[in-house]
Scaffold this active site. Sequence first.
Site, mmCIF file in Angstrom:
data_model
loop_
_atom_site.group_PDB
_atom_site.id
_atom_site.type_symbol
_atom_site.label_atom_id
_atom_site.label_comp_id
_atom_site.label_asym_id
_atom_site.label_seq_id
_atom_site.Cartn_x
_atom_site.Cartn_y
_atom_site.Cartn_z
ATOM 1 N N LYS A 116 0.800 -1.255 0.054
ATOM 2 C CA LYS A 116 -0.014 -0.093 -0.055
ATOM 3 C C LYS A 116 0.782 1.041 0.028
ATOM 4 O O LYS A 116 0.564 2.323 -0.596
ATOM 5 C CB LYS A 116 -0.865 0.016 1.124
ATOM 6 C CG LYS A 116 -2.030 -1.071 0.997
ATOM 7 C CD LYS A 116 -3.182 -0.910 2.141
ATOM 8 C CE LYS A 116 -4.000 -2.042 1.902
ATOM 9 N NZ LYS A 116 -5.012 -1.975 3.015
ATOM 10 N N GLU A 200 -2.794 7.622 7.869
ATOM 11 C CA GLU A 200 -3.733 8.517 6.915
ATOM 12 C C GLU A 200 -4.650 9.064 7.932
ATOM 13 O O GLU A 200 -5.269 8.644 8.810
ATOM 14 C CB GLU A 200 -4.584 7.383 5.902
ATOM 15 C CG GLU A 200 -3.989 6.906 4.767
ATOM 16 C CD GLU A 200 -4.695 6.135 4.049
ATOM 17 O OE1 GLU A 200 -5.983 5.917 4.285
ATOM 18 O OE2 GLU A 200 -4.327 5.519 2.969
ATOM 19 N N HIS A 235 -15.192 -5.856 6.282
ATOM 20 C CA HIS A 235 -14.353 -5.755 5.264
ATOM 21 C C HIS A 235 -14.478 -6.457 4.053
ATOM 22 O O HIS A 235 -13.692 -6.644 3.352
ATOM 23 C CB HIS A 235 -12.723 -5.626 5.473
ATOM 24 C CG HIS A 235 -12.690 -4.446 6.679
ATOM 25 N ND1 HIS A 235 -12.712 -3.293 6.501
ATOM 26 C CD2 HIS A 235 -12.367 -4.646 7.863
ATOM 27 C CE1 HIS A 235 -12.525 -2.518 7.629
ATOM 28 N NE2 HIS A 235 -12.490 -3.453 8.708
ATOM 29 N N ARG A 293 -6.183 -7.566 -10.877
ATOM 30 C CA ARG A 293 -7.012 -8.804 -11.070
ATOM 31 C C ARG A 293 -8.491 -8.568 -11.500
ATOM 32 O O ARG A 293 -8.874 -7.385 -11.267
ATOM 33 C CB ARG A 293 -6.969 -9.811 -9.910
ATOM 34 C CG ARG A 293 -7.742 -9.125 -8.765
ATOM 35 C CD ARG A 293 -8.199 -10.146 -7.539
ATOM 36 N NE ARG A 293 -9.070 -9.264 -6.538
ATOM 37 C CZ ARG A 293 -8.816 -8.481 -5.513
ATOM 38 N NH1 ARG A 293 -7.266 -8.438 -5.182
ATOM 39 N NH2 ARG A 293 -9.725 -8.109 -5.031
HETATM 40 C C1 MV4 Z 1 -10.241 4.390 5.450
HETATM 41 C C2 MV4 Z 1 -11.459 4.663 5.955
HETATM 42 C C3 MV4 Z 1 -11.566 6.067 6.360
HETATM 43 N N1 MV4 Z 1 -10.426 6.656 6.077
HETATM 44 N N2 MV4 Z 1 -9.322 4.996 5.174
HETATM 45 C C4 MV4 Z 1 -10.135 0.638 3.622
HETATM 46 C C5 MV4 Z 1 -10.065 -0.828 3.404
HETATM 47 C C6 MV4 Z 1 -11.235 -1.030 3.696
HETATM 48 N N3 MV4 Z 1 -11.610 -2.604 3.550
HETATM 49 C C7 MV4 Z 1 -11.449 -0.299 4.855
HETATM 50 N N4 MV4 Z 1 -10.725 0.899 4.674
HETATM 51 C C8 MV4 Z 1 -10.946 2.206 5.054
HETATM 52 N N5 MV4 Z 1 -10.135 3.009 4.860
HETATM 53 C C9 MV4 Z 1 -9.356 6.307 5.659
HETATM 54 N N6 MV4 Z 1 -8.337 7.135 5.366
HETATM 55 C C10 MV4 Z 1 -12.523 3.809 6.445
HETATM 56 C C11 MV4 Z 1 -12.434 2.485 5.841
HETATM 57 C C12 MV4 Z 1 -13.390 1.713 6.015
HETATM 58 C C13 MV4 Z 1 -14.351 0.948 5.096
HETATM 59 C C14 MV4 Z 1 -14.135 1.304 3.705
HETATM 60 C C15 MV4 Z 1 -14.879 1.015 2.733
HETATM 61 C C16 MV4 Z 1 -15.864 0.148 3.113
HETATM 62 C C17 MV4 Z 1 -16.352 -0.272 4.302
HETATM 63 C C18 MV4 Z 1 -15.397 0.206 5.438
HETATM 64 C C19 MV4 Z 1 -15.712 -0.372 6.784
HETATM 65 C C20 MV4 Z 1 -14.783 0.212 7.630
HETATM 66 C C21 MV4 Z 1 -13.673 1.232 7.320
#
Ligand code: MV4
Length: 504
Positions: A116, A200, A235, A293
Amino acid sequence: MFKKILIANRGEIACRVIRACRDMNIKSVAVYSDADRDALHVRMADVAYFIGAPPSSESYLRGEKIIEAVKKSGAEAIHPGYGFLSENADFVRLAAKENIVFIGPAPEAMEAMGGKISARKIAIEADVPVVPGTTEPLETYEEAQRIALEIGYPIMLKASAGGGGKGMRFVETAEDLKSAYETARGEALASFNNDEVYVEKAVVRPRHIEIQIFADKHGNYVHLGERECSIQRRHQKVVEECPSPINSKELRRAMGESAIKVARAVDYVGAGTVEFLVSDETREFYFLEMNTRLQVEHPVTELVTGIDLVREQIRVAYGEKLSFTQEEIKWENHAIECRVYAEDPENNFLPSPGKITRLRVPQGGGVRDDGGVYEGAEVSIYYDPMISKLAVFGKTREEAIDRLRRALREYEVGGIKTTLPFFREIVEDSEFISGNLDTGFIGRFTERKKAREVDEAARDLAVIAAVLANAGERKTVSNESDKTQQTASRWALAGRAAAHQNRM
Ligand code: MV4
């Protein structure tokens, strides 16, 4: 064109790729483990080769075994599907050494996007917006403290090798940083054998919107628009759609151009997906990562663009030019996909393996089901328990939701628990219907469901109490005490039965 392709995968995606091969008059070769002797992909392929014991590490992840099957079968190319070896650069090199075409990008592009932190650096150099934060792994807790203060709380700690939310921590205030930093590093080390974490700024109520890109070996790049994937559980995506309910021409063009910049920066070839977080408030978007992919949710893009992404992958891998230009891509209709899992939604989504004793798959206009099982098949404990992807389309999002309701009603799976009842509730949910999707959706949905159930239970209890109280009153006015008591207990039983039915 290729005459024979080996599919280094199983389940629905292996079946999906075999279908594309057949559409193109290409022979298909399946591989299978001991657990998959009777699997659908083995029955569908022209030939199949046994590659090992049920655990993935002893079969579907064994590169050398798969190369051996390619050579024995005389296949010229490998389609990796998703998961397993699909993003394994060493496997791509192993295939290249044997003059076997890997249907996907070069190993260098895979590696560049594998970490990442490395992907963030590439995006920044390509002038694509990323969430404010670091571009080097954190050395110490003190450094994390300093940077978090600089960019301002709340922040996210993320593992560079991360995926599936492992090694990821939301940190609300400075007090929570120390323990979050330590657990994130520990989790990253345990999960990925790599404890690099970075900071982040946290995006508030973000949407997860990704762009499908495609590139050929002649330097042509296109994007096929977005997919909204904000509905996730732990996730894992559960519902995906195209277009995003917040789609606008401008946002699609801007995100599409950014996605292409990232792909160009690594000389990407084939199908790829660039993930973004989009602020629900400001509609600003930030690069998150690139998946090198074909993705699980590709059917919604196919339904809306009319392009067969697997066919295009095969053509491009053979060296042909993209069969369409950016200007020729049109987005029509609205598509929604549900990932149907052999999991028990009533029991914390525990896997529910076993024999499928009954299977009725929805059919008819606007419905597509990409399945990997059949009536009588076994869902194994060894692999991801997704059994099919139910995708629908309609002229509008409303029409697509109506179709989805109808299809979910037709869908019957017996012998195992599935997530179908969970989807039947989602399609009735007011927030889902209004398109108010962000990463907090499932959490809020679950709360609403609980509140509803408490309400219903309270109402049922009130009915029973009223019936009993009434019976008690009648008992005091009349003297036929025996008969009244019998009547009262019958009413109470009926009340309880009604209460029980209400909850089904
Ligand atoms: C984040 C975020 C808020 N701010 N990054 C990244 C991978 C994904 N599985 C979860 N991620 C997130 N990254 C920043 N800077 C919030 C999430 C997140 C999320 C993102 C998309 C779909 C569902 C989520 C559930 C919890 C947190």
